[in-house]
Design an enzyme around this catalytic site. Structure first.
Site, short mmCIF file in Angstrom:
data_model
loop_
_atom_site.label_atom_id
_atom_site.label_comp_id
_atom_site.label_asym_id
_atom_site.label_seq_id
_atom_site.Cartn_x
_atom_site.Cartn_y
_atom_site.Cartn_z
CG ASP A 1 97.67 -5.33 57.32
OD1 ASP A 1 97.75 -5.89 56.21
OD2 ASP A 1 96.79 -5.62 58.15
CG ASN B 1 91.35 -8.47 67.60
OD1 ASN B 1 91.08 -8.11 66.45
ND2 ASN B 1 92.58 -8.43 68.07
CG HIS C 1 92.70 -6.71 63.80
ND1 HIS C 1 93.63 -7.65 64.18
CD2 HIS C 1 92.28 -7.12 62.58
CE1 HIS C 1 93.76 -8.56 63.24
NE2 HIS C 1 92.94 -8.26 62.25
CD GLU D 1 95.82 -6.75 66.99
OE1 GLU D 1 94.59 -6.78 66.80
OE2 GLU D 1 96.55 -7.76 66.91
#
Ligand code: GLP
Length: 242
Positions: free
Chosen positions: A67, A136, A138, A143
């Protein structure tokens, strides 16, 4: 999916570095995908030193970057490209034609996604993929709320990611979007390791491994991978029920 527990970060990183090397010894033209962030740092270091010590020939492998932060130039410390370069390409002399990374500053980000998908396909898919897990849940920049059946795509970043992400940079950064491989890539990869260490990851590891498989907690996708491994140190494993 299975869970592998290690006594500490060093043992976890050593195991993943050895697994990478075993993959490359079995298939010297393997396609490897790695993340950036704190979790894989020691894996990179150990991998580099083992490759040098054992004179492993990497001239045929191919590397994919998981990413990138949109808008962040590759020369800037904190960009994923910078990390890959300093932790892997430079120490091992990996040549430009042996890797493909997202360009987060491209004016044609959709084109970047299409190119990434095409490069992965041309190389016959990912053989060995390592991912981390965000606070979170991810993976990459997939996400909460992400569609599971995506290839490379662009994602508006969650508040948690924007806040936590500041730690990688030398100055405050305006982070709004990420560009990332999607979960079709993850599910199609031959082997996937999700690595996590430290007490702060205990809760997210528990949700990834034992919670419902749901896009509200993206890392739960690991439960769907036949050859998926959640590899954790004792602290990150401390929330697991068995
Ligand atoms: C970042 C990256 C992910 C990474 C994750 C965890 O935002 N986009 O690819 O795996 O967060 O990072 P760390 O290992 O530093 O906790």
């Amino acid at each position: 999916m299975k869970i592998e527990k290690f006594s500490d970060y060093e043992a976890l990183s050593n195991h993943v570095a050895e697994a990478l090397i075993a993959t490359l010894q079995e298939n010297p033209s393997a396609v490897i995908c790695m993340p950036t962030g704190n979790s894989p740092r020691r894996t990179f270091e150990l991998f580099v030193s083992k490759v040098k010590e054992r004179s492993i020939d990497l001239s045929n492998f191919f590397f994919i970057g998981l990413d990138e932060w949109v808008g962040v130039p590759s020369e800037l410390r904190g960009s994923c490209a910078y990390e890959f370069r300093s932790l892997l390409f430079e120490p091992l002399g990996i040549e430009d034609h042996q890797f493909h990374l997202f360009d987060g500053t491209s004016l044609d980000l959709e084109g970047e996604c299409e190119m990434m998908d095409a490069v992965i396909q041309e190389h016959g898919g990912i053989d060995f993929m390592v991912v981390g897990i965000g606070m979170n849940g991810h993976i990459g920049f997939n996400e909460p709320g992400v569609e599971f059946d995506r290839y490379a795509h662009i994602v508006p970043l969650d508040e948690t990611t924007i806040t936590v992400g500041q730690q990688y940079f030398d100055q405050p950064m305006k982070l709004e979007y990420g560009i990332t491989l999607g979960f079709n890539h993850l599910l199609n990869a031959q082997t996937v390791y999700l690595i996590a260490n430290g007490q702060k990851k205990a809760e997210v590891v528990k949700r990834a491994a034992e919670g419902p498989v749901d896009s509200s907690f993206p890392a739960s996708i690991m439960q769907r991978h036949m050859n998926g491994v959640i590899a954790v140190d004792a602290e990150a494993a401390s929330g697991l029920s068995n």
